[in-house]
Structures are given as structure tokens and as C-alpha cells.
Motif scaffolding. Structure first.
Motif, PDB file in Angstrom:
ATOM      1  N   LYS A 135      34.754  16.611  56.084  1.00  0.00           N
ATOM      2  CA  LYS A 135      35.277  15.700  55.059  1.00  0.00           C
ATOM      3  C   LYS A 135      34.123  15.236  54.181  1.00  0.00           C
ATOM      4  O   LYS A 135      32.993  15.121  54.627  1.00  0.00           O
ATOM      5  N   GLY A 136      34.437  15.008  52.900  1.00  0.00           N
ATOM      6  CA  GLY A 136      33.431  14.501  51.980  1.00  0.00           C
ATOM      7  C   GLY A 136      32.580  15.579  51.328  1.00  0.00           C
ATOM      8  O   GLY A 136      31.629  15.273  50.626  1.00  0.00           O
ATOM      9  N   ILE A 137      32.911  16.849  51.565  1.00  0.00           N
ATOM     10  CA  ILE A 137      32.160  17.962  50.975  1.00  0.00           C
ATOM     11  C   ILE A 137      32.922  18.482  49.763  1.00  0.00           C
ATOM     12  O   ILE A 137      34.132  18.687  49.813  1.00  0.00           O
ATOM     13  N   CYS A 138      32.213  18.715  48.684  1.00  0.00           N
ATOM     14  CA  CYS A 138      32.799  19.269  47.472  1.00  0.00           C
ATOM     15  C   CYS A 138      32.908  20.784  47.652  1.00  0.00           C
ATOM     16  O   CYS A 138      31.924  21.456  47.940  1.00  0.00           O
ATOM     17  N   TYR A 139      34.103  21.291  47.505  1.00  0.00           N
ATOM     18  CA  TYR A 139      34.292  22.745  47.568  1.00  0.00           C
ATOM     19  C   TYR A 139      35.409  23.115  46.610  1.00  0.00           C
ATOM     20  O   TYR A 139      36.292  22.339  46.319  1.00  0.00           O
ATOM     21  N   GLY A 140      35.332  24.300  46.106  1.00  0.00           N
ATOM     22  CA  GLY A 140      36.346  24.828  45.208  1.00  0.00           C
ATOM     23  C   GLY A 140      36.481  26.306  45.479  1.00  0.00           C
ATOM     24  O   GLY A 140      37.341  26.750  46.212  1.00  0.00           O
ATOM     25  N   GLN A 141      35.563  27.093  44.914  1.00  0.00           N
ATOM     26  CA  GLN A 141      35.626  28.536  45.089  1.00  0.00           C
ATOM     27  C   GLN A 141      34.788  29.046  46.257  1.00  0.00           C
ATOM     28  O   GLN A 141      34.697  30.257  46.469  1.00  0.00           O
ATOM     29  N   THR A 142      34.221  28.141  47.046  1.00  0.00           N
ATOM     30  CA  THR A 142      33.535  28.573  48.262  1.00  0.00           C
ATOM     31  C   THR A 142      34.588  29.207  49.168  1.00  0.00           C
ATOM     32  O   THR A 142      35.687  28.671  49.329  1.00  0.00           O
ATOM     33  N   ASP A 143      34.265  30.342  49.762  1.00  0.00           N
ATOM     34  CA  ASP A 143      35.240  31.088  50.549  1.00  0.00           C
ATOM     35  C   ASP A 143      35.287  30.564  51.982  1.00  0.00           C
ATOM     36  O   ASP A 143      34.774  31.188  52.915  1.00  0.00           O
ATOM     37  N   LEU A 144      35.945  29.446  52.169  1.00  0.00           N
ATOM     38  CA  LEU A 144      36.048  28.779  53.466  1.00  0.00           C
ATOM     39  C   LEU A 144      37.103  29.426  54.351  1.00  0.00           C
ATOM     40  O   LEU A 144      38.120  29.918  53.854  1.00  0.00           O
ATOM     41  N   ASP A 145      36.873  29.368  55.635  1.00  0.00           N
ATOM     42  CA  ASP A 145      37.871  29.821  56.597  1.00  0.00           C
ATOM     43  C   ASP A 145      38.828  28.656  56.870  1.00  0.00           C
ATOM     44  O   ASP A 145      38.688  27.572  56.295  1.00  0.00           O
ATOM     45  N   LEU A 146      39.777  28.867  57.764  1.00  0.00           N
ATOM     46  CA  LEU A 146      40.773  27.847  58.082  1.00  0.00           C
ATOM     47  C   LEU A 146      40.398  27.080  59.345  1.00  0.00           C
ATOM     48  O   LEU A 146      39.794  27.628  60.264  1.00  0.00           O
ATOM     49  N   ALA A 147      40.814  25.816  59.389  1.00  0.00           N
ATOM     50  CA  ALA A 147      40.595  24.976  60.562  1.00  0.00           C
ATOM     51  C   ALA A 147      41.541  25.398  61.682  1.00  0.00           C
ATOM     52  O   ALA A 147      42.507  26.140  61.458  1.00  0.00           O
TER      53      ALA A 147
END
Length: 189
Positions: free
Chosen positions: A15-27
Motif C-alpha cells: 500500500k502507498g506505492i505509485c504504480y500504473g504500467q508496472t507489470d505487477l503480479d496478483l496478490a
């Protein structure tokens, strides 16, 4: 015809991290959230499924629609937060944040894009989807993409789009009624 906008499930990021097009995985919660979405759409047949190519959307799309060839498109990506990607919001230089905040619709994020640019690419892509009457279409995407399309349909100023509640795993059904009129139903917020 109906267009179902499906927001990706909770991403794996602090939480509190700026992300947009970063290719994050799912929780880990993604499985339960995915199952809730599956219950909502279980009796529907879909003509086509579109997705952001980012894995938090594409994984969900492939899981929900295993029998479909998923069509990915970069125009369905979240806003590009450029130099701010994966930075804690609290660590973003105050001068940059203040400048952007003055008009976040038109102002660019350093090395990124503006909200109006996101809006333009989303409207260009979704309005270009060739939809047949009596068919269902799914778009698995991001919060900013959904807000952009709803702003367009509702003729809502973009700066008001954040008054809409769109949680992870949200499902919104948009039915074309006539001419430019649409019925919008939030099936899962």
C-alpha cells in the motif's frame, strides 16, 4: 449488446506505492476475487474478450475465459506514471506532486502521461470495437481505463471520475440502448 468492464483483482504491491504500467503480479486474494467475478458472468456467452497486456489483467482474463483467444491491446494499459512508478507516494518530490496536482487531468507525470492522454487512447480503442447486436464483450482492464470510458459515456468531466467507486474485481455492465444512449449497471463494485 453488452460490454462488461472487469477491473483486475488486487495486485501484489505494498500500500502507498505509485504504480500504473508496472507489470505487477496478483496478490493471494486474487483467487477468491476471481471466483466472485466468475459467479457474476457464469451464464453469459462472450463473443470476444479484450485485455490489457499487463499480467494482472491478462492472468485474470485467461482464468475467466479459458476458451477464448484473449486480444491484448496497449491502449488498455493503466496510466503511465513514468518516473513515479513503484515509488512510495510519500517520496515523490513535493514540487513535482504539487505541479501535477494543480490539474492532474492535463498535466503530465514526469516521463509519463496525463490523464487526458489515457482517456484519449481508451476512448479511441473501445469506441473502435466492432460489436454485434445480441452479443457480449468483455474488457479486462484497470481503474483508469474504466473511469475514462465511464466519463466518456456519462459526459462526466474527468476530474469528477474519481467520485465513482470502482474496487478491485469490479464488474460493470454497459448495455447499448439506442443511438448514443447506454445503460450502466455496477454488478460488483
Amino acid at each position: 449488446m453488452a460490454l462488461y468492464l472487469i477491473r483486475h483483482t488486487t495486485p501484489k504491491v505494498e500500500k502507498g506505492i505509485c504504480y500504473g504500467q508496472t507489470d505487477l503480479d496478483l496478490a493471494k486474494s486474487a483467487i477468491e476475487e476471481r471466483n466472485e467475478i466468475a459467479l457474476i458472468i457464469k451464464d453469459l456467452d462472450f463473443e470476444k474478450v479484450f485485455s490489457s497486456p499487463l499480467k494482472r489483467c491478462l492472468k485474470l482474463a485467461m482464468s475467466l475465459f479459458p476458451e477464448h483467444a484473449i486480444e491484448t491491446n496497449d491502449n488498455l494499459k493503466e496510466m503511465n506514471f513514468g518516473a513515479w512508478e513503484m515509488q512510495p507516494w510519500a517520496d515523490i518530490p513535493k514540487a513535482e506532486m504539487d505541479q501535477w496536482s494543480k490539474d492532474y487531468v492535463k498535466n503530465f507525470v514526469p516521463k509519463g502521461e496525463s490523464y487526458i492522454q489515457l482517456f484519449q487512447r481508451v476512448v479511441s480503442f473501445i469506441s473502435g470495437i466492432k460489436m454485434e447486436e445480441s452479443k457480449n464483450y468483455a474488457v479486462v482492464c484497470h481503474d483508469g481505463v474504466i473511469r475514462s470510458w465511464l466519463s466518456f459515456l456519462l459526459e462526466m468531466p474527468l476530474n469528477k471520475s474519481f467520485e465513482l467507486e470502482i474496487g478491485y474485481g469490479a464488474v460493470i455492465k454497459i448495455t447499448h440502448v439506442q443511438d448514443l444512449h447506454h445503460r450502466i449497471k455496477f454488478l460488483k463494485i
